[in-house]
Design a protein around this motif. Sequence first.
Motif, PDB file in Angstrom:
ATOM      1  N   PRO A 161      18.601   1.085  56.512  1.00 36.09           N
ATOM      2  CA  PRO A 161      19.118   1.321  55.163  1.00 36.09           C
ATOM      3  C   PRO A 161      20.648   1.314  55.156  1.00 36.09           C
ATOM      4  CG  PRO A 161      17.502   3.007  55.773  1.00 36.09           C
ATOM      5  CD  PRO A 161      17.766   2.175  56.993  1.00 36.09           C
ATOM      6  N   ILE A 162      21.201   0.729  54.125  1.00 33.49           N
ATOM      7  CA  ILE A 162      22.659   0.650  53.986  1.00 33.49           C
ATOM      8  C   ILE A 162      23.146   1.942  53.346  1.00 33.49           C
ATOM      9  CG2 ILE A 162      24.527  -0.602  52.887  1.00 33.49           C
ATOM     10  CD1 ILE A 162      23.335  -2.758  54.236  1.00 33.49           C
ATOM     11  N   ALA A 163      24.194   2.489  53.907  1.00 34.20           N
ATOM     12  CA  ALA A 163      24.761   3.740  53.390  1.00 34.20           C
ATOM     13  C   ALA A 163      25.757   3.436  52.263  1.00 34.20           C
ATOM     14  CB  ALA A 163      25.423   4.513  54.518  1.00 34.20           C
ATOM     15  N   CYS A 187      20.522  -3.732  48.688  1.00 28.49           N
ATOM     16  CA  CYS A 187      20.914  -2.346  48.436  1.00 28.49           C
ATOM     17  C   CYS A 187      21.502  -2.200  47.031  1.00 28.49           C
ATOM     18  CB  CYS A 187      21.923  -1.914  49.493  1.00 28.49           C
ATOM     19  SG  CYS A 187      22.639  -0.294  49.225  1.00 28.49           S
ATOM     20  N   ILE A 188      22.364  -3.121  46.643  1.00 29.90           N
ATOM     21  CA  ILE A 188      22.983  -3.071  45.314  1.00 29.90           C
ATOM     22  C   ILE A 188      21.937  -3.283  44.224  1.00 29.90           C
ATOM     23  CG2 ILE A 188      24.620  -4.218  43.777  1.00 29.90           C
ATOM     24  CD1 ILE A 188      26.323  -4.795  46.341  1.00 29.90           C
ATOM     25  N   ALA A 189      21.004  -4.212  44.440  1.00 27.12           N
ATOM     26  CA  ALA A 189      19.940  -4.451  43.468  1.00 27.12           C
ATOM     27  C   ALA A 189      19.077  -3.208  43.278  1.00 27.12           C
ATOM     28  CB  ALA A 189      19.075  -5.638  43.895  1.00 27.12           C
ATOM     29  N   THR A 190      18.734  -2.555  44.376  1.00 26.09           N
ATOM     30  CA  THR A 190      17.939  -1.323  44.306  1.00 26.09           C
ATOM     31  C   THR A 190      18.714  -0.239  43.571  1.00 26.09           C
ATOM     32  OG1 THR A 190      16.789  -1.888  46.352  1.00 26.09           O
ATOM     33  CG2 THR A 190      16.770   0.434  45.692  1.00 26.09           C
ATOM     34  N   ASN A 191      20.009  -0.139  43.839  1.00 26.24           N
ATOM     35  CA  ASN A 191      20.861   0.843  43.158  1.00 26.24           C
ATOM     36  C   ASN A 191      20.894   0.557  41.659  1.00 26.24           C
ATOM     37  OD1 ASN A 191      24.230   2.076  43.955  1.00 26.24           O
ATOM     38  ND2 ASN A 191      22.722   2.882  42.570  1.00 26.24           N
ATOM     39  N   ALA A 192      21.036  -0.710  41.263  1.00 24.38           N
ATOM     40  CA  ALA A 192      21.080  -1.068  39.839  1.00 24.38           C
ATOM     41  C   ALA A 192      19.776  -0.687  39.140  1.00 24.38           C
ATOM     42  CB  ALA A 192      21.349  -2.566  39.671  1.00 24.38           C
ATOM     43  N   GLU A 193      18.663  -0.839  39.840  1.00 26.19           N
ATOM     44  CA  GLU A 193      17.349  -0.511  39.269  1.00 26.19           C
ATOM     45  C   GLU A 193      17.233   0.978  38.919  1.00 26.19           C
ATOM     46  OE1 GLU A 193      14.474  -1.943  42.064  1.00 26.19           O
ATOM     47  OE2 GLU A 193      14.926  -4.041  41.616  1.00 26.19           O
ATOM     48  N   LEU A 222      25.011   8.246  39.109  1.00 24.97           N
ATOM     49  CA  LEU A 222      25.412   8.983  37.916  1.00 24.97           C
ATOM     50  C   LEU A 222      25.007  10.438  38.133  1.00 24.97           C
ATOM     51  CD1 LEU A 222      26.474   8.914  34.981  1.00 24.97           C
ATOM     52  CD2 LEU A 222      24.143   8.351  34.266  1.00 24.97           C
ATOM     53  N   LEU A 223      25.987  11.316  38.140  1.00 21.76           N
ATOM     54  CA  LEU A 223      25.709  12.738  38.374  1.00 21.76           C
ATOM     55  C   LEU A 223      25.221  13.423  37.106  1.00 21.76           C
ATOM     56  CD1 LEU A 223      28.848  13.552  40.567  1.00 21.76           C
ATOM     57  CD2 LEU A 223      26.522  13.000  41.331  1.00 21.76           C
ATOM     58  N   THR A 224      25.815  13.071  35.972  1.00 22.83           N
ATOM     59  CA  THR A 224      25.397  13.606  34.685  1.00 22.83           C
ATOM     60  C   THR A 224      25.843  12.652  33.594  1.00 22.83           C
ATOM     61  OG1 THR A 224      25.587  15.438  33.115  1.00 22.83           O
ATOM     62  CG2 THR A 224      27.488  15.039  34.510  1.00 22.83           C
ATOM     63  N   GLU A 225      25.080  12.574  32.529  1.00 22.98           N
ATOM     64  CA  GLU A 225      25.442  11.724  31.394  1.00 22.98           C
ATOM     65  C   GLU A 225      26.235  12.509  30.352  1.00 22.98           C
ATOM     66  OE1 GLU A 225      22.419   8.904  29.882  1.00 22.98           O
ATOM     67  OE2 GLU A 225      21.135   9.847  31.385  1.00 22.98           O
ATOM     68  N   LYS A 226      26.401  13.789  30.542  1.00 22.26           N
ATOM     69  CA  LYS A 226      26.995  14.663  29.530  1.00 22.26           C
ATOM     70  C   LYS A 226      28.519  14.617  29.477  1.00 22.26           C
ATOM     71  CE  LYS A 226      23.239  17.982  29.986  1.00 22.26           C
ATOM     72  NZ  LYS A 226      22.383  17.637  28.945  1.00 22.26           N
ATOM     73  N   ASN A 227      29.162  14.042  30.484  1.00 25.42           N
ATOM     74  CA  ASN A 227      30.605  14.082  30.555  1.00 25.42           C
ATOM     75  C   ASN A 227      31.098  12.761  31.121  1.00 25.42           C
ATOM     76  OD1 ASN A 227      33.302  14.607  31.195  1.00 25.42           O
ATOM     77  ND2 ASN A 227      32.867  16.687  31.864  1.00 25.42           N
ATOM     78  N   ALA A 228      32.173  12.227  30.578  1.00 29.08           N
ATOM     79  CA  ALA A 228      32.718  10.965  31.068  1.00 29.08           C
ATOM     80  C   ALA A 228      33.726  11.186  32.196  1.00 29.08           C
ATOM     81  CB  ALA A 228      33.362  10.201  29.922  1.00 29.08           C
ATOM     82  N   HIS A 229      33.854  12.427  32.676  1.00 23.23           N
ATOM     83  CA  HIS A 229      34.790  12.734  33.752  1.00 23.23           C
ATOM     84  C   HIS A 229      34.044  13.366  34.929  1.00 23.23           C
ATOM     85  CE1 HIS A 229      38.099  11.658  31.191  1.00 23.23           C
ATOM     86  NE2 HIS A 229      37.592  12.421  30.255  1.00 23.23           N
ATOM     87  N   ASP A 230      34.388  12.921  36.125  1.00 14.51           N
ATOM     88  CA  ASP A 230      33.772  13.428  37.360  1.00 14.51           C
ATOM     89  C   ASP A 230      32.246  13.363  37.320  1.00 14.51           C
ATOM     90  OD1 ASP A 230      36.278  14.005  38.438  1.00 14.51           O
ATOM     91  OD2 ASP A 230      36.287  16.016  37.598  1.00 14.51           O
ATOM     92  N   ASN A 231      31.711  12.283  36.769  1.00 14.57           N
ATOM     93  CA  ASN A 231      30.255  12.190  36.651  1.00 14.57           C
ATOM     94  C   ASN A 231      29.646  11.018  37.426  1.00 14.57           C
ATOM     95  OD1 ASN A 231      31.335  10.286  34.879  1.00 14.57           O
ATOM     96  ND2 ASN A 231      29.669  10.513  33.403  1.00 14.57           N
ATOM     97  N   LEU A 232      30.446  10.332  38.223  1.00 15.23           N
ATOM     98  CA  LEU A 232      29.941   9.267  39.093  1.00 15.23           C
ATOM     99  C   LEU A 232      30.324   9.588  40.529  1.00 15.23           C
ATOM    100  CD1 LEU A 232      31.045   6.053  37.151  1.00 15.23           C
ATOM    101  CD2 LEU A 232      28.758   7.052  37.229  1.00 15.23           C
ATOM    102  N   ARG A 233      29.479   9.156  41.462  1.00 16.71           N
ATOM    103  CA  ARG A 233      29.809   9.342  42.876  1.00 16.71           C
ATOM    104  C   ARG A 233      29.476   8.077  43.644  1.00 16.71           C
ATOM    105  NH1 ARG A 233      26.942  13.821  44.913  1.00 16.71           N
ATOM    106  NH2 ARG A 233      28.564  15.093  44.006  1.00 16.71           N
ATOM    107  N   LEU A 234      30.459   7.641  44.420  1.00 22.12           N
ATOM    108  CA  LEU A 234      30.262   6.546  45.345  1.00 22.12           C
ATOM    109  C   LEU A 234      30.048   7.145  46.730  1.00 22.12           C
ATOM    110  CD1 LEU A 234      30.526   3.412  46.003  1.00 22.12           C
ATOM    111  CD2 LEU A 234      32.818   4.026  46.801  1.00 22.12           C
ATOM    112  N   ARG A 235      29.039   6.632  47.423  1.00 20.74           N
ATOM    113  CA  ARG A 235      28.791   7.016  48.816  1.00 20.74           C
ATOM    114  C   ARG A 235      28.859   5.746  49.647  1.00 20.74           C
ATOM    115  NH1 ARG A 235      24.076   7.066  52.010  1.00 20.74           N
ATOM    116  NH2 ARG A 235      22.889   6.454  50.191  1.00 20.74           N
ATOM    117  N   LEU A 236      29.717   5.749  50.638  1.00 12.49           N
ATOM    118  CA  LEU A 236      29.859   4.620  51.557  1.00 12.49           C
ATOM    119  C   LEU A 236      29.938   5.197  52.961  1.00 12.49           C
ATOM    120  CD1 LEU A 236      30.323   1.532  51.968  1.00 12.49           C
ATOM    121  CD2 LEU A 236      32.772   2.045  51.889  1.00 12.49           C
ATOM    122  N   GLY A 237      28.826   5.142  53.688  1.00 11.60           N
ATOM    123  CA  GLY A 237      28.778   5.798  54.995  1.00 11.60           C
ATOM    124  C   GLY A 237      29.066   7.277  54.800  1.00 11.60           C
TER     125      GLY A 237
END
Length: 158
Positions: A4-6, A145-151, A11-26
Amino acid sequence: MTTPIALNFELLTEKNAHDNLRLRLGPYRHTCDSYYLDIDDSPTASPDLKGNLARFLEQWRSQVNGLKGTGGTAYLPYDLSDECTGWLRISSTDGCNADVQAGWSLVSGWSFIPSDYLVTAPEITDFDPEANARIECSLDDLSRCIATNAETFTAPKE
């Protein structure tokens, strides 16, 4: 069997447009805003944030697939901020394998449309890599990995 690719963009929450996304790379984790994705009202944008995230990741996948067979470098945005942007630099020397590195550019997040960022990606000439934010993988595995993430953004809730 593939490992699996790290790499994950969530999306952490849809309620706020700030600090609501997280990127994980390794081992690297970065929290950012969905603000510019959320206000994208271009003809190619989705009417909702999850649709815009799925569109964003489909553009990522298109760029990764464009490296297959020929190699090269692609830039995929992940943090759209007022003064700078976070990008994943995908480098492939052989058209099969990829070096994925997170980093920064002084290109402003407001200066391009997230649902059609492909016009801006070639303008990234000041990429500054982030320490400990790098993985190596095959382009095929990265694309899957990206396709699965988009789904995860388009799948109906159960």
